[in-house]
Design an enzyme around this catalytic site. Sequence first.
Site, mmCIF file in Angstrom:
data_model
loop_
_atom_site.group_PDB
_atom_site.id
_atom_site.type_symbol
_atom_site.label_atom_id
_atom_site.label_comp_id
_atom_site.label_asym_id
_atom_site.label_seq_id
_atom_site.Cartn_x
_atom_site.Cartn_y
_atom_site.Cartn_z
ATOM 1 N N LYS A 1 -7.907 -1.487 -9.294
ATOM 2 C CA LYS A 1 -8.454 -2.230 -8.153
ATOM 3 C C LYS A 1 -9.736 -1.546 -7.694
ATOM 4 C CE LYS A 1 -7.253 -3.646 -3.423
ATOM 5 N NZ LYS A 1 -8.251 -2.813 -2.684
ATOM 6 N N TYR B 1 -2.481 5.060 -3.997
ATOM 7 C CA TYR B 1 -3.472 6.079 -3.691
ATOM 8 C C TYR B 1 -2.967 7.345 -4.365
ATOM 9 C CZ TYR B 1 -5.930 3.367 -0.090
ATOM 10 O OH TYR B 1 -6.687 2.435 0.574
ATOM 11 N N HIS C 1 -12.967 -3.208 -1.560
ATOM 12 C CA HIS C 1 -12.097 -2.799 -0.451
ATOM 13 C C HIS C 1 -12.361 -3.637 0.799
ATOM 14 C CE1 HIS C 1 -9.286 0.685 -0.489
ATOM 15 N NE2 HIS C 1 -9.219 0.455 0.814
ATOM 16 N N SER D 1 0.820 -1.208 0.000
ATOM 17 C CA SER D 1 0.000 0.000 0.000
ATOM 18 C C SER D 1 0.856 1.261 0.000
ATOM 19 C CB SER D 1 -0.913 0.013 1.223
ATOM 20 O OG SER D 1 -1.556 1.264 1.364
ATOM 21 N N THR E 1 -6.081 2.235 -6.971
ATOM 22 C CA THR E 1 -7.323 1.978 -6.256
ATOM 23 C C THR E 1 -8.359 3.022 -6.651
ATOM 24 O OG1 THR E 1 -6.308 0.876 -4.361
ATOM 25 C CG2 THR E 1 -8.401 1.956 -3.981
#
Length: 424
Positions: free
Chosen positions: A297, A195, A321, A172, A221
């Site tokens: 995603k 992100y 998620h 992440s 994402t």
Amino acid sequence: MSDASDARLTDRRNFIRFLAASPVMTPTAVRTLVGSLTLGSTSALAQSYDVLRAPAQAVGDVIAAPEQALNVMDFEPAAKKALPPAHYGYLASGVDGDETLRANHEAFSKIRIRTRRLIDVRKIDTSVTIFGQTYATPIMLAPVSSQGAFHPEAETAVAKAAKVKGNGMILSTVGSTSIEDVTEARGAPVWYMLYPTDDWTVTEALVKRAEAAGAPAIVLTVDRQGGRNTETLFRLRRDDTRNCKDCHAGGFANEVSRKPMFDDLDVSKVTNLYGTGMTWDYVDRLRKIVKGKLVLKGIVTHEDAEEALKHGVDAIIVSNHGGRAEESLYPTIEALPEVVKAVNGKIPVLVDGGFRRGTDVIKALAMGATAVCIGRPYCWGLAAFGEPGVAAVLAIMQREFDTIMKQVGALRIADITPDMVSVG
């Protein structure tokens, strides 16, 4: 089988019975000797269901060691016991009433598995190749943020366990460990979940750093655009007596000050981690700077899957998620077939959300998934026992997956086909 072979097999069985009855042989010694006697045998001997093969040991409501776990769910109470209430709440929370979180896993109970018989399954191969990289298993580790909240070794411990077990891993953006350190611990490149933030300069820097570290895929994402209501987290936060402002001072710069991927970056213009306002034009812009593979995603419909193909996306992860994006009540395993049909084999389709058993994994693969991603289970193991806990979670799920592969008669991943499951 020849008469001579029959005689040898009978003699061997009689000898084993003699040993088992002998007062000087312990059960462990018998099993060890039996293993050596049958090593290399081409005869299909019966499996042992000896309940005494596991040590007799009192286990309370919460396991005290990884080896006590019978399934991955056993790690959740241990994680809850080990963590402060707010940290456990962050891991446990879905959104609103957590109904989508529950639906993700409960939907697997609607899918039946059709088993096959009389197939020699003593040797199976569970490896899968994605983007030219081969993994020992189709069970990948989904990106989970802030793993330092669960254990001091954070993603490093996870990567080490993944290295031993041969699992792929996705890091992440707001992980507690840098991609360079995770790659070193994993011993191979890891994917990078992006992100995007609302500052393109920062986004571009994150992509360049990940690719410089060898990340073969950038995973954008796209399911965090509308905000969320994490009631379970808020409720458990009330039980936490610590001063959370010591770590969560507010403001973007403070929030990412302990996230190494933002080291040396000017984040003064960033107000949002999730890039609110993203459109397909943003995907096009990102596609131009990503040198490797670009993965989306959070896709759960055939309309968005078809659009992704038009914009040069290299793979899709069907995801809500982990039930933490929206209270849609639409389980990802139910969304999977329409996405698979839409891409029509042109790109890989992965899926996450609610995977707890090896049987869950084979259901997804039979329905067209290239691989699956797990999140909470390995974090339960991490929180409870560190690297050994993660390794145990991965071993349990792999053992279950190996077993069900044999029961459906699949010797390799390519042998897993849609006719192995029945839905409804």
